[in-house]
Design a protein around this motif. Sequence first.
Motif, PDB file in Angstrom:
ATOM      1  N   GLY A 192      12.141  -9.938  96.246  1.00 33.76           N
ATOM      2  CA  GLY A 192      12.159  -9.782  94.792  1.00 33.76           C
ATOM      3  C   GLY A 192      11.132 -10.585  94.031  1.00 33.76           C
ATOM      4  O   GLY A 192      11.156 -10.608  92.797  1.00 33.76           O
ATOM      5  N   LYS A 193      10.206 -11.248  94.712  1.00 28.20           N
ATOM      6  CA  LYS A 193       9.154 -11.943  93.955  1.00 28.20           C
ATOM      7  C   LYS A 193       7.869 -12.050  94.778  1.00 28.20           C
ATOM      8  O   LYS A 193       7.898 -11.895  96.015  1.00 28.20           O
ATOM      9  N   PRO A 194       6.737 -12.327  94.113  1.00 28.20           N
ATOM     10  CA  PRO A 194       5.481 -12.432  94.869  1.00 28.20           C
ATOM     11  C   PRO A 194       5.597 -13.540  95.911  1.00 28.20           C
ATOM     12  O   PRO A 194       6.181 -14.594  95.615  1.00 28.20           O
ATOM     13  N   ILE A 195       5.035 -13.318  97.097  1.00 27.58           N
ATOM     14  CA  ILE A 195       5.142 -14.357  98.145  1.00 27.58           C
ATOM     15  C   ILE A 195       4.420 -15.641  97.719  1.00 27.58           C
ATOM     16  O   ILE A 195       4.730 -16.718  98.226  1.00 27.58           O
ATOM     17  N   ALA A 196       3.490 -15.522  96.744  1.00 24.24           N
ATOM     18  CA  ALA A 196       2.834 -16.729  96.212  1.00 24.24           C
ATOM     19  C   ALA A 196       3.831 -17.646  95.517  1.00 24.24           C
ATOM     20  O   ALA A 196       3.555 -18.839  95.314  1.00 24.24           O
ATOM     21  N   GLY A 197       4.970 -17.126  95.160  1.00 26.02           N
ATOM     22  CA  GLY A 197       5.965 -17.926  94.443  1.00 26.02           C
ATOM     23  C   GLY A 197       6.875 -18.736  95.360  1.00 26.02           C
ATOM     24  O   GLY A 197       7.698 -19.520  94.877  1.00 26.02           O
ATOM     25  N   PHE A 198       6.746 -18.552  96.688  1.00 25.87           N
ATOM     26  CA  PHE A 198       7.581 -19.338  97.616  1.00 25.87           C
ATOM     27  C   PHE A 198       6.914 -20.688  97.894  1.00 25.87           C
ATOM     28  O   PHE A 198       5.688 -20.770  98.070  1.00 25.87           O
ATOM     29  N   GLN A 199       7.730 -21.723  97.975  1.00 23.55           N
ATOM     30  CA  GLN A 199       7.166 -23.063  98.191  1.00 23.55           C
ATOM     31  C   GLN A 199       6.375 -23.158  99.497  1.00 23.55           C
ATOM     32  O   GLN A 199       5.347 -23.833  99.562  1.00 23.55           O
ATOM     33  N   LEU A 200       6.888 -22.473 100.527  1.00 23.47           N
ATOM     34  CA  LEU A 200       6.177 -22.569 101.813  1.00 23.47           C
ATOM     35  C   LEU A 200       4.777 -21.970 101.705  1.00 23.47           C
ATOM     36  O   LEU A 200       3.824 -22.474 102.305  1.00 23.47           O
ATOM     37  N   THR A 201       4.657 -20.864 100.945  1.00 22.75           N
ATOM     38  CA  THR A 201       3.328 -20.264 100.764  1.00 22.75           C
ATOM     39  C   THR A 201       2.449 -21.188  99.930  1.00 22.75           C
ATOM     40  O   THR A 201       1.258 -21.382 100.234  1.00 22.75           O
ATOM     41  N   GLN A 202       3.027 -21.759  98.902  1.00 22.87           N
ATOM     42  CA  GLN A 202       2.220 -22.637  98.034  1.00 22.87           C
ATOM     43  C   GLN A 202       1.729 -23.853  98.808  1.00 22.87           C
ATOM     44  O   GLN A 202       0.623 -24.330  98.593  1.00 22.87           O
ATOM     45  N   ARG A 203       2.548 -24.341  99.697  1.00 16.91           N
ATOM     46  CA  ARG A 203       2.097 -25.487 100.495  1.00 16.91           C
ATOM     47  C   ARG A 203       0.866 -25.100 101.315  1.00 16.91           C
ATOM     48  O   ARG A 203      -0.117 -25.838 101.367  1.00 16.91           O
ATOM     49  N   LYS A 204       0.944 -23.916 101.949  1.00 15.44           N
ATOM     50  CA  LYS A 204      -0.222 -23.469 102.732  1.00 15.44           C
ATOM     51  C   LYS A 204      -1.445 -23.329 101.838  1.00 15.44           C
ATOM     52  O   LYS A 204      -2.547 -23.757 102.177  1.00 15.44           O
ATOM     53  N   LEU A 205      -1.253 -22.692 100.678  1.00 16.35           N
ATOM     54  CA  LEU A 205      -2.394 -22.463  99.774  1.00 16.35           C
ATOM     55  C   LEU A 205      -2.979 -23.792  99.288  1.00 16.35           C
ATOM     56  O   LEU A 205      -4.204 -23.966  99.241  1.00 16.35           O
TER      57      LEU A 205
END
Length: 390
Positions: free
Chosen positions: A278-291
Amino acid sequence: MSDALDRLDLLDLDDELDCDDRLLRDTVRKFADDRLRPNIRQWFEDGTLPARELAQEFGSLGVLGMHLEGYGCQGAKASQYGLVCAEVEAVDSGLRSLVSVQGSLAMYSIWAYGSEEQKQRWLPGMAAGELIGCFGLTEPDSGSDPGSMRTNARRDGDDWVLNGGKMWITNGSLSDVAVVWARTDEGIRGFLVEQGMPGFTATDVHHKISLRASVTSQLFFDDVRLPADAMLPNVRGLKGPLGCLTEARFGIINGVTGAARDALASTLEYAGSRTQFGKPIAGFQLTQRKLAEMAVQLQQLQLTARRLGELKDAGRIKPHQISVGKFANVRGALEICREARSILGGSGITTEYPVLRHAVNLETVYTYEGTHEVHTLVIGSQLTGLDAFR
Ligand code: FAD
């Protein structure tokens, strides 16, 4: 994509470019976007490249041997050459290899070690991309240890007779002139071997899964008779080829920042548009950590490249500093591409996105022009004063 590029410039490094640098960077970026990017996927998949055409186009842009003075070259700053390498490698490491083997290895050998006649004869055509050169150092049994080469040239009257072979030579079968390093009774010397000389043949390496948009060849010399003036007169010993490699590694240090930047920019865009739970994967903390990890690492690679550009422009760069750059930047770029691929999920394993293509290309870059391990040993030797090569 330019929005993603802006967001990735966390430290405003772009603001430091002066007008000339910005104009150059934007010109090459436009050429890359209009001419190279729309075709790279096909070239990579097919394992082919319209290399002669592209060489002429790079020549018209003025980027072949651009950091050399005279003979049709631009006499640009090393840091400007670095900007160009980053833009070209943002499309593909194979294309940057075409540019840097021509300019930093083949042209530089002739420019630095050639006679005035050799420079006049070859360099203007090579700068224009009308003539292509390659650089033959590696052999099937002599890679990291080039001093063990077997290719040899012996005197016969005024001539030289060349025998042996070279392996993994970028642009090899395309080349009008091959710079070939060979053992002689006066030490290792460089020779200019022209296409079509009797006894000189080249065959391409097939089945590559890395650097597919680049010609890689094996060269064979069977009693190739060379006139006395085919030898590069102004260098003797391994310092000849090693000096050229120091030049070319500077292009790699900058170039790989382009590959990593392109991988990360397309991943950032993908993460913003791909929705799961239900939301962009960019909004997950785990993805943000990678980015965040990747974006900060990218800036560090760019800062390293920039510092080495300053040292090179000031004429103060030392070989071990080039090793620091190759060691840090190729490894860092490869790590970024591998991690970025994970954010793309299944889509990341196709050529629809550039990320895994960059990663597999960087496997070659990790190995050529001094493997990662060889540069580790150079840094280790600088730190300890102890040589651990043998
Ligand atoms: P090896 O030297 O056999 O090394 C194999 C492994 O052993 C590596 O991990 C290496 O780091 C490790 N190793 C070796 N010695 C040591 C040591 N003392 N301590 C610790 N580890 C060690 N060459 C050219 O001359 N011109 C070109 O244009 C060119 N283009 C290339 C294009 C491509 C696509 C590729 C793949 C290679 C190209 N090369 C070119 C060759 C490249 O420079 C060599 O592959 C590289 O130098 C490594 O040599 P090798 O492959 O024989 O590996």
